[in-house]
Design an enzyme around this catalytic site. Structure first.
Site, short mmCIF file in Angstrom:
data_model
loop_
_atom_site.label_atom_id
_atom_site.label_comp_id
_atom_site.label_asym_id
_atom_site.label_seq_id
_atom_site.Cartn_x
_atom_site.Cartn_y
_atom_site.Cartn_z
N GLY A 23 0.82 -1.21 0.00
CA GLY A 23 0.00 0.00 0.00
C GLY A 23 0.85 1.25 0.00
CB ALA A 24 4.36 1.72 -0.73
CB SER A 25 0.57 3.68 -4.65
OG SER A 25 -0.66 3.30 -4.08
N GLY A 29 1.80 4.50 3.51
CA GLY A 29 2.83 3.70 2.86
C GLY A 29 3.88 4.56 2.18
CE1 TYR A 176 -10.74 -1.48 9.01
CE2 TYR A 176 -10.82 -1.13 11.39
CZ TYR A 176 -10.23 -0.89 10.15
OH TYR A 176 -9.14 -0.06 10.07
CE LYS A 180 -6.25 -2.40 9.86
NZ LYS A 180 -5.16 -2.05 8.90
#
Length: 312
Positions: A23-25, A29, A176, A180
């Site tokens: 999720g680094a875009s 991230g 959730y 998580k």
């Protein structure tokens, strides 16, 4: 004024290491990639986003370019990866090892948000958040642990909450939390199984709402109530350099205090420099996550309806 403890990270502690960030875009991230790179750590920008959109700016390629421009001695490898696809995950880790010969740090950051009651949760949505959050994090951690064990070194950080200790905390967030807390449990399992191999693993959770595409797109209150993503990024840097903290379910500001941070150090993380955000997700003196965050979110198209029945 005294500098944050991050200034005292040994100059060679992360230099030449390799961190894989999901999720680094964008958002947390992206901030994490930039923070690690600032200490000489090569970074793998792994995410699903190969093209940008109005609501989801940033791609694996744009962040990789940004990192390498800011830190020319660091390599940023963009990898398009789908956490719902095991083959895509395995191929990502294989590419990292092929390119760098190692993977030292794994940051399980990518996740899907769904804050709704049980009877408002379609099976398709349940499967999506379980697939990305719990299953995806499990698979990529499994693949990375193999190489970490061989190297005798590893750091795993999962962006997951402390497992709730009170049953009422599950209200409106059962699906959730199942997903998580699965991310949290992956970190705890990696800590237990990696202990003999120089591997540490912890979960990490913000005390406040953090600035991100999710907070913006889901309109999670006023921006003055948010902290910048840099607080979580700085925690990751500290954890990557901390061989003694493992198997813990950490809250970001509480962990930084154990590393020497004082009240004045947290001002830099405010989105509004003149307002200290409330610790909505982890209030003082409350066990577990808790907090007064009776909020419904999950579908941007239903935002008006969700806000009408929420406290945010």
């Amino acid at each position: 004024a005294r500098a944050m403890p991050l200034a005292h990270v040994p100059s060679d502690e992360l230099r030449g290491r390799v961190a894989l960030i999901t999720g680094a875009s964008r958002g947390i991230g992206r901030a994490t990639a930039l923070a690690l790179a600032s200490h000489g750590c090569h970074v793998v920008i792994a995410a699903k986003s190969a093209t940008a959109s109005a609501t989801l700016p940033g791609t694996v390629y744009s962040v990789a370019r940004e990192v390498e421009r800011a830190h020319p001695n660091v390599r940023a490898l963009p990898v398009v990866m789908n956490l719902l696809d095991e083959r895509s995950i395995v191929a990502c880790v294989e590419e990292v090892v092929r390119e760098f010969g190692r993977v030292d740090v794994l940051v399980n950051n990518a996740s899907a948000l769904w804050w709704q009651d049980i009877d408002s949760t379609p099976t398709k949505k349940y499967d999506l958040i379980q697939g990305i959050n719990a299953r995806g994090s499990f698979i990529i951690t499994r693949e990375c642990l193999r190489y970490m064990r061989e190297a005798g070194y590893g750091r795993v950080i999962s962006m997951g909450p402390p497992i709730p200790k009170r049953w009422r905390e599950f209200s409106g967030k059962t699906a959730y939390y199942m997903s998580k807390c699965g991310m949290t449990m992956v970190a705890l399992g990696a800590a237990a199984e990696g202990e003999k191999f120089g591997i540490t693993a912890n979960s990490l959770w913000p005390a406040t709402i953090v600035e991100s595409s999710a907070s913006e797109n889901f309109e999670l209150g006023e921006r003055k109530n948010w902290r910048k993503a840099d607080i979580l990024a700085d925690c990751v840097v500290q954890l990557a350099c901390d061989p003694s903290t493992t198997g813990q379910q950490l809250i970001d500001d509480e962990y930084l205090r154990t590393r020497g941070a004082i009240d004045a150090d947290f001002v830099r993380y405010r989105c509004d420099p003149n307002f200290e955000p409330p610790r909505l997700l982890a209030p003082d003196g409350v066990e577990g996550v808790g907090g007064d965050w009776d909020v419904r979110r999950g579908d941007v198209k239903a935002l008006s309806r969700d806000k009408a029945v929420s406290k945010l």
